[in-house]
Design a protein around this motif. Sequence first.
Motif, PDB file in Angstrom:
ATOM      1  N   UNK A 114       1.062  -1.054   0.007  1.00 30.12           N
ATOM      2  CA  UNK A 114      -0.312  -0.258   0.289  1.00 30.12           C
ATOM      3  C   UNK A 114       1.168   1.416  -0.007  1.00 30.12           C
ATOM      4  N   UNK A 115       0.985   2.357  -0.898  1.00 25.33           N
ATOM      5  CA  UNK A 115       1.074   3.337  -0.889  1.00 25.33           C
ATOM      6  C   UNK A 115       0.727   4.421  -0.898  1.00 25.33           C
ATOM      7  N   UNK A 116       1.217   5.506  -0.739  1.00 27.69           N
ATOM      8  CA  UNK A 116       0.402   6.798  -0.745  1.00 27.69           C
ATOM      9  C   UNK A 116       0.839   7.809  -1.828  1.00 27.69           C
ATOM     10  N   UNK A 117       0.545   8.519  -2.413  1.00 27.44           N
ATOM     11  CA  UNK A 117       0.606   9.465  -3.460  1.00 27.44           C
ATOM     12  C   UNK A 117       2.373  10.281  -2.928  1.00 27.44           C
ATOM     13  N   UNK A 118       2.497  10.341  -2.303  1.00 24.72           N
ATOM     14  CA  UNK A 118       3.620  11.063  -1.606  1.00 24.72           C
ATOM     15  C   UNK A 118       4.931  10.483  -1.800  1.00 24.72           C
ATOM     16  N   UNK A 119       4.450   8.876  -2.011  1.00 19.35           N
ATOM     17  CA  UNK A 119       5.708   7.450  -2.399  1.00 19.35           C
ATOM     18  C   UNK A 119       7.280   8.542  -3.640  1.00 19.35           C
ATOM     19  N   UNK A 120       8.399   8.041  -3.253  1.00 17.20           N
ATOM     20  CA  UNK A 120       9.304   8.513  -4.017  1.00 17.20           C
ATOM     21  C   UNK A 120       9.583   7.582  -5.034  1.00 17.20           C
ATOM     22  N   UNK A 121      10.028   7.806  -5.997  1.00 19.70           N
ATOM     23  CA  UNK A 121      10.623   6.570  -7.227  1.00 19.70           C
ATOM     24  C   UNK A 121      11.405   5.904  -6.046  1.00 19.70           C
ATOM     25  N   UNK A 122      12.496   6.134  -5.506  1.00 16.13           N
ATOM     26  CA  UNK A 122      13.403   5.253  -4.803  1.00 16.13           C
ATOM     27  C   UNK A 122      12.816   4.776  -3.758  1.00 16.13           C
ATOM     28  N   UNK A 123      11.954   5.142  -3.165  1.00 17.57           N
ATOM     29  CA  UNK A 123      10.822   3.827  -2.426  1.00 17.57           C
ATOM     30  C   UNK A 123      10.430   3.210  -3.017  1.00 17.57           C
ATOM     31  N   UNK A 124       9.600   2.989  -4.506  1.00 20.16           N
ATOM     32  CA  UNK A 124       9.174   2.077  -5.148  1.00 20.16           C
ATOM     33  C   UNK A 124      10.047   1.287  -5.361  1.00 20.16           C
ATOM     34  N   UNK A 125      10.726   1.587  -5.804  1.00 22.91           N
ATOM     35  CA  UNK A 125      12.085   0.894  -6.339  1.00 22.91           C
ATOM     36  C   UNK A 125      12.780  -0.123  -5.092  1.00 22.91           C
ATOM     37  N   UNK A 126      12.563   0.600  -4.006  1.00 22.40           N
ATOM     38  CA  UNK A 126      13.114  -0.906  -3.003  1.00 22.40           C
ATOM     39  C   UNK A 126      11.784  -1.104  -2.239  1.00 22.40           C
ATOM     40  N   UNK A 127      11.186  -0.782  -3.391  1.00 23.07           N
ATOM     41  CA  UNK A 127      10.311  -2.006  -2.824  1.00 23.07           C
ATOM     42  C   UNK A 127       9.925  -2.864  -4.022  1.00 23.07           C
ATOM     43  N   UNK A 128      10.431  -2.640  -5.317  1.00 28.93           N
ATOM     44  CA  UNK A 128      10.420  -3.494  -6.388  1.00 28.93           C
ATOM     45  C   UNK A 128      11.935  -4.689  -5.730  1.00 28.93           C
ATOM     46  N   UNK A 129      12.571  -4.060  -5.535  1.00 34.39           N
ATOM     47  CA  UNK A 129      13.902  -4.782  -5.000  1.00 34.39           C
ATOM     48  C   UNK A 129      13.481  -5.857  -3.719  1.00 34.39           C
ATOM     49  N   UNK A 130      12.650  -5.436  -3.074  1.00 34.87           N
ATOM     50  CA  UNK A 130      11.722  -6.648  -1.793  1.00 34.87           C
ATOM     51  C   UNK A 130      11.322  -7.643  -2.492  1.00 34.87           C
ATOM     52  N   UNK A 131      10.469  -7.183  -3.988  1.00 32.86           N
ATOM     53  CA  UNK A 131      10.241  -8.346  -4.265  1.00 32.86           C
ATOM     54  C   UNK A 131       8.250  -8.047  -4.275  1.00 32.86           C
ATOM     55  N   UNK A 132       8.209  -6.627  -4.219  1.00 32.52           N
ATOM     56  CA  UNK A 132       6.935  -6.257  -4.074  1.00 32.52           C
ATOM     57  C   UNK A 132       6.578  -6.165  -5.790  1.00 32.52           C
ATOM     58  N   UNK A 133       5.251  -6.394  -5.790  1.00 33.65           N
ATOM     59  CA  UNK A 133       5.148  -6.898  -8.018  1.00 33.65           C
ATOM     60  C   UNK A 133       3.375  -5.293  -8.042  1.00 33.65           C
ATOM     61  N   UNK A 134       2.445  -5.056  -7.220  1.00 36.98           N
ATOM     62  CA  UNK A 134       1.465  -4.517  -6.845  1.00 36.98           C
ATOM     63  C   UNK A 134       1.308  -3.889  -5.972  1.00 36.98           C
ATOM     64  N   UNK A 135       0.042  -2.676  -6.654  1.00 36.60           N
ATOM     65  CA  UNK A 135      -0.007  -1.961  -5.051  1.00 36.60           C
ATOM     66  C   UNK A 135      -2.194  -2.393  -4.715  1.00 36.60           C
ATOM     67  N   UNK A 136      -1.918  -1.916  -3.777  1.00 41.25           N
ATOM     68  CA  UNK A 136      -3.514  -2.797  -2.934  1.00 41.25           C
ATOM     69  C   UNK A 136      -4.481  -1.370  -2.966  1.00 41.25           C
ATOM     70  N   UNK A 137      -5.550  -1.170  -3.817  1.00 38.98           N
ATOM     71  CA  UNK A 137      -6.439  -0.299  -3.282  1.00 38.98           C
ATOM     72  C   UNK A 137      -7.666  -0.659  -2.839  1.00 38.98           C
ATOM     73  N   UNK A 138      -7.553  -0.136  -1.965  1.00 34.39           N
ATOM     74  CA  UNK A 138      -8.840  -1.318  -1.220  1.00 34.39           C
ATOM     75  C   UNK A 138     -10.006  -0.204  -0.813  1.00 34.39           C
ATOM     76  N   UNK A 139     -11.474  -0.546  -0.651  1.00 33.75           N
ATOM     77  CA  UNK A 139     -12.170   0.410  -1.126  1.00 33.75           C
ATOM     78  C   UNK A 139     -13.882  -0.425  -0.460  1.00 33.75           C
ATOM     79  N   UNK A 140     -13.054  -0.629   0.466  1.00 34.08           N
ATOM     80  CA  UNK A 140     -13.750  -1.734   1.760  1.00 34.08           C
ATOM     81  C   UNK A 140     -13.862  -0.864   3.366  1.00 34.08           C
ATOM     82  N   UNK A 141     -15.379   0.128   3.461  1.00 33.70           N
ATOM     83  CA  UNK A 141     -15.044   1.296   3.811  1.00 33.70           C
ATOM     84  C   UNK A 141     -14.541   1.283   5.828  1.00 33.70           C
TER      85      UNK A 141
END
Length: 316
Positions: A114-141
């Motif tokens: 789960x990421x916020x709009x403020x996430x940096x490209x470097x942070x996204x790259x680090x998540x990718x390196x750790x094995x992240x391959x998706x983001x989750x958008x949750x609409x369950x109130x």
Amino acid sequence: MSKPTSGDFPQAEGFTKTPGWLDWYTGPAKPRFQLPAGAVDAHCHVFGPGAEFPYAPERKYTPCDASKHELFALRDHLGFARNVIVQATCHGADNRAMVDACLASGGKARGVATVKRSVTDEELQALHAAGVRGVRFNFVKRLVDFTPKDELMEIAGRIAKLGWHVVIYFEAVDLPELWDFFTRLPTTVVVDHMGRPDVSKGVDSEEFALFLKFMREHKNVWSKVSCPERLSVTGPKALNGEQAAYQDVVPFARRVVQEFPDRVLWGTDWPHPNLKDHMPDDGLLVDFIPHIAPTAELQQKLLVTNPMKLYWPEEV
Ligand SMILES: O=C(O)/C=C(\CC(=O)C(=O)O)C(=O)O
């Protein structure tokens, strides 16, 4: 092994479980259904441990701890080869527990963050390196506060460049309102738990027909045919050796598996956050799979081919 009830599991200092919380089931049965080699549990979570990875201040529930060690032990016991660890809302956009589990897995786990709009490209790259391959958008109130759709669309545009996908979690009644947003997403879109149909309305209901239309008309939409224990109204429950659990959910999951065999995933949903009625035996949940994917070919796609394509494409 004894079966704990709510209140039996120790809790990290400073955190008190949500009243009525059901702890995950210890001592699950060995499944009778033999998973195909290389099977992926494509929807599970880690919770904390809270002492190491504190729960997020904005969380809507406080769970019992459920560590990576316990998740990996369950994986091995059930006969899965790999896990996809989905960020749980109790950790907000602090992905450290999920990332730590992916890194400790020796390549056997990938993640959805789960990421916020403020996430940096470097942070996204680090998540990718750790094995992240998706983001989750949750609409369950009951699980999250509202995030404006333009923010989510901006995140989707950024993660699309990394080859990631978007996981969406919503309830069936909300699909009409969310349709335009979902169909504009520029990535593969994975729906959690078949969009949470109200199974009491029946598999031929207008509501479920809309979900099938959503998948039929949009070839980038996949579905997890998971969580019968959450969707079932009449059971029976996956407890006490029950081999025909959650029969009221079978027609829904089977319909999706048979119509879209190349776009379905399955996961345990361990440690099963927010269940109110009972905590299933995960071994018996695995025995649910052949009821919804009755042939070896469908099982191979559901459990191996499809999740590998999405999460370990470099090995396919
Ligand atoms: O684990 C799930 O998929 C379902 C959940 C919890 C959840 O999504 C979360 O906390 O992130 C639910 O319905 O409460």
